[in-house]
Motif scaffolding. Structure first.
Motif, short mmCIF file in Angstrom:
data_model
loop_
_atom_site.label_atom_id
_atom_site.label_comp_id
_atom_site.label_asym_id
_atom_site.label_seq_id
_atom_site.Cartn_x
_atom_site.Cartn_y
_atom_site.Cartn_z
N SER A 17 71.54 55.97 79.04
CA SER A 17 72.04 56.49 80.39
C SER A 17 73.16 55.60 81.10
N TRP A 18 73.66 56.09 82.20
CA TRP A 18 74.55 55.11 82.85
C TRP A 18 73.77 53.79 83.34
N HIS A 19 72.36 54.07 83.64
CA HIS A 19 71.62 52.90 84.29
C HIS A 19 71.43 52.01 83.11
N ASP A 20 71.04 52.47 81.92
CA ASP A 20 70.79 51.82 80.77
C ASP A 20 71.98 50.85 80.47
N PHE A 21 73.19 51.34 80.72
CA PHE A 21 74.32 50.59 80.36
C PHE A 21 74.66 49.54 81.32
N LEU A 22 74.31 50.10 82.84
CA LEU A 22 74.43 48.87 83.66
C LEU A 22 73.49 47.70 83.47
N VAL A 23 72.24 47.83 83.10
CA VAL A 23 71.40 46.72 82.68
C VAL A 23 72.02 45.97 81.64
N PHE A 24 72.42 46.70 80.64
CA PHE A 24 72.94 45.85 79.50
C PHE A 24 74.47 44.98 80.00
N LEU A 25 75.15 45.46 80.77
CA LEU A 25 76.18 44.91 81.33
C LEU A 25 75.78 43.75 82.06
N LYS A 26 74.88 43.75 83.07
CA LYS A 26 74.61 42.85 83.76
C LYS A 26 74.10 41.57 83.11
N HIS A 27 73.28 41.95 81.81
CA HIS A 27 72.76 40.85 81.20
C HIS A 27 73.93 40.43 80.41
N SER A 28 74.56 40.88 80.02
CA SER A 28 75.76 40.50 78.91
C SER A 28 76.90 39.84 79.77
N THR A 29 76.76 39.74 81.12
CA THR A 29 77.86 38.94 81.90
C THR A 29 76.88 37.92 82.87
N ALA A 30 75.77 37.68 82.44
CA ALA A 30 74.83 36.68 83.21
C ALA A 30 75.41 35.54 83.66
N ILE A 43 81.64 49.97 95.10
CA ILE A 43 81.82 51.32 95.29
C ILE A 43 81.31 52.18 94.38
N PRO A 44 80.34 53.33 94.59
CA PRO A 44 79.60 53.79 93.20
C PRO A 44 80.62 54.70 92.59
N ASN A 45 80.23 54.27 91.21
CA ASN A 45 81.11 55.05 90.17
C ASN A 45 80.71 56.41 89.90
N LYS A 46 81.59 57.30 89.36
CA LYS A 46 81.36 58.68 89.05
C LYS A 46 81.07 58.73 87.47
N SER A 47 79.68 58.68 87.19
CA SER A 47 79.37 58.76 85.78
C SER A 47 78.13 59.77 85.35
N VAL A 112 86.92 64.65 83.17
CA VAL A 112 86.83 63.23 83.79
C VAL A 112 85.25 62.54 82.84
N LEU A 113 85.46 61.60 82.26
CA LEU A 113 84.17 61.00 81.58
C LEU A 113 83.60 60.04 82.42
N LEU A 114 84.36 59.22 82.91
CA LEU A 114 83.75 58.02 83.62
C LEU A 114 85.00 57.45 84.58
N ALA A 115 84.59 57.35 86.00
CA ALA A 115 85.75 57.15 86.95
C ALA A 115 85.04 55.88 88.09
N GLY A 116 85.95 55.38 88.53
CA GLY A 116 85.61 54.56 89.69
C GLY A 116 86.74 54.01 90.26
N THR A 117 86.22 53.32 91.57
CA THR A 117 87.38 52.78 92.62
C THR A 117 86.88 51.21 92.52
N THR A 118 87.64 50.44 92.44
CA THR A 118 87.50 48.97 92.49
C THR A 118 88.34 48.19 93.40
N LEU A 119 87.76 47.34 94.13
CA LEU A 119 88.66 46.43 94.96
C LEU A 119 89.31 45.31 94.17
#
Length: 267
Positions: A17-30, A43-47, A112-119
């Motif tokens: 899931s998107w949450h699983d990927f966020l956990v993976f991303l968080k740890h891989s950029t620790a 800003i919340p992503n559209k996942s 649209v598969l995945l989208a977001g807004t980043t400052l």
């Protein structure tokens, strides 16, 4: 639980899931927490279509990406909109396609598969299009790299990345074709551009310039898939100014990016 320092168990790849990927991303950029914040943003992503994106990557279906930027009227705040997308007719029958209802796309020929807004952060006194549009481009190539590792793919399929900033596209492609030792010489916003070039290496990432802003040129009913995707990227970038606390929340300090850490001082 993002505060837990123990590595998470990888989820089954067919149910990730998107949450699983966020956990993976968080740890891989620790080691670079500001890099995680710069990629995921505040800003919340559209996942909602994230599983479809994963299925397409597993099936080695070529997909597309786009990024665009927006500077607020205060000239001190900037944001980038980005998205992965695919033409609906290119989705194999065995891949279930779910539209993200947060993105108005009922008349569009793309999904649209995945989208977001980043400052965009850093160099606030002279915000240039390289920095704000490069931020969205960096998000796309970084996510592509992380998805390749998350899904245990030796290499991803071809990703054609469209951008309407011709100078940015030309500069990144020039850097990618040269030795990294000279990437930050006489290059505006070198921390962003050199990282895009670094992340793109080893991936089938094709960075392409195409003219943007179709709303200024023709009626919506005549738009091509690419013009629809530019429309979405532009709307995503502007979405930052519709959310509370986004305006003037850009930092004057660039995020610490792993492969350009010597360039992340105040510009």
């Amino acid at each position: 639980n993002f505060s837990d320092d123990t590595p998470p168990q990888p989820p089954p790849t067919d149910t990730a899931s998107w949450h699983d990927f966020l956990v993976f991303l968080k740890h891989s950029t620790a080691d670079h927490p500001s890099a995680f914040n710069a990629i995921v943003g505040n800003i919340p992503n559209k996942s909602a279509s994230f599983l479809t994106l994963c299925d397409l990557l597993r099936a080695f279906v070529d997909i597309s990406g786009s990024s665009d930027g927006s500077i607020c009227i205060d000239l001190l705040s900037a944001a980038s909109g980005w998205l992965f997308w695919v033409n609906l007719r290119d989705i194999p029958e065995h891949v279930a396609a779910y539209r993200d209802l947060e993105v108005e796309q009922q008349d569009s020929p793309i999904l649209v598969l995945l989208a977001g807004t980043t400052l965009a952060h850093g160099r606030l006194s002279t915000l240039l299009s390289y920095r704000l549009e490069g931020t969205g481009a960096l998000v796309l190539v970084n996510l592509l790299n992380r998805l390749k590792a998350f899904l245990h793919r030796p290499s991803p399929p071809k990703v054609t990345h469209y951008c309407d900033n011709k100078g940015l596209v030309q500069q990144v492609n020039r850097l990618e074709s040269t030795a990294p030792v000279g990437w930050w010489n006489n290059v505006t916003d070198a921390d962003i551009l050199s990282e895009i070039a670094h992340q793109a290496r080893g991936n089938n990432h094709v960075f392409v310039w195409e003219k943007g802003h179709p709303e200024c040129q023709e009626k919506q009913i005549e738009w091509t898939p690419l013009e629809w995707d530019y429309h979405f990227a532009d709307c995503l970038a502007a979405e930052a100014w519709e959310r509370p606390n986004s305006m003037r929340s850009n930092s004057q300090f660039a995020p610490q990016i792993p492969n350009a850490s010597s360039l992340t001082l105040h510009f």
